[in-house]
Design a protein around this motif. Structure first.
Motif: not given
Length: 188
Positions: A15-17, A94-98, A114-120
């Motif tokens: 996941l990158r900018k 803060v929303e996790i979107g995908y 999404a799990r990686a974003c959740r943990d972050f």
């Protein structure tokens, strides 16, 4: 031109900018009518360009946004996933979107990202709750949210459309206590 900055990595994903050259690859996702059936309309190329620019502005303003989802195995941009500040009923959340390219649906890539974003979100941002705004009829996105540890928190009208607000808090992710082999009572 902006440099592609990696934010997170999982077993299969980077996941990158976003960068301006990502427009073509992301258009394969956001311009697809089936992928975008729960949005007012699929995006044209200009809409995809604006989507990328809006997320680049979020990186500067909030330090977060949706990030390009790239397959490690091929280097292909296959969608986006990330964390976005949203106002829901007057509350900043803060929303996790995908979004994942349709030919790759069913491979667990959205869930992995999404799990990686959740943990972050919990470890790096210190938020108390993460949400996903999902239309009730969007069963695939609901399944991803559930596999990420979320459950329906409430219902709302968001941008004039009914949505379920899925949510997860760090405490809901704690493992259940192990009281010993086959015993139902705490060890004393």
């Amino acid at each position: 031109m902006r440099e592609a900055v990696t934010v997170l990595q999982t077993e299969r994903l980077i996941l990158r900018k976003f960068c301006p050259p990502d427009v073509g690859a992301l258009a394969a996702v956001l311009s697809d009518p089936e992928t975008m059936r729960f949005y007012p309309a699929p995006f044209d190329r200009a809409g995809v360009r604006e989507w990328i620019e809006r997320n680049c502005q979020r990186y500067v303003k909030n330090g977060i946004g949706l990030w390009a989802m790239v397959l490690k195995s091929s280097g292909e941009l296959i969608g986006d996933c990330g964390l976005v500040q949203q106002e829901v009923n007057g509350e900043e959340l803060v929303e996790i979107g995908y979004h994942v390219r349709r030919d790759l649906w069913g491979n667990g890539l959205a869930t992995e990202a999404a799990r990686a974003c959740r943990d972050f979100g919990f470890s790096r941002l210190g938020v108390e709750r993460l949400i996903s705004l999902i239309r009730p009829e969007n069963l695939p996105s609901r399944r991803v949210a559930e596999k990420t540890g979320m459950s329906v928190w409430k219902e709302t009208i968001w941008r004039g459309i009914p949505h379920l607000v899925y949510a997860v808090q760090p405490v809901t992710l704690l493992p259940k206590p192990n009281y010993g082999a086959g015993k139902d009572q705490p060890l004393s």
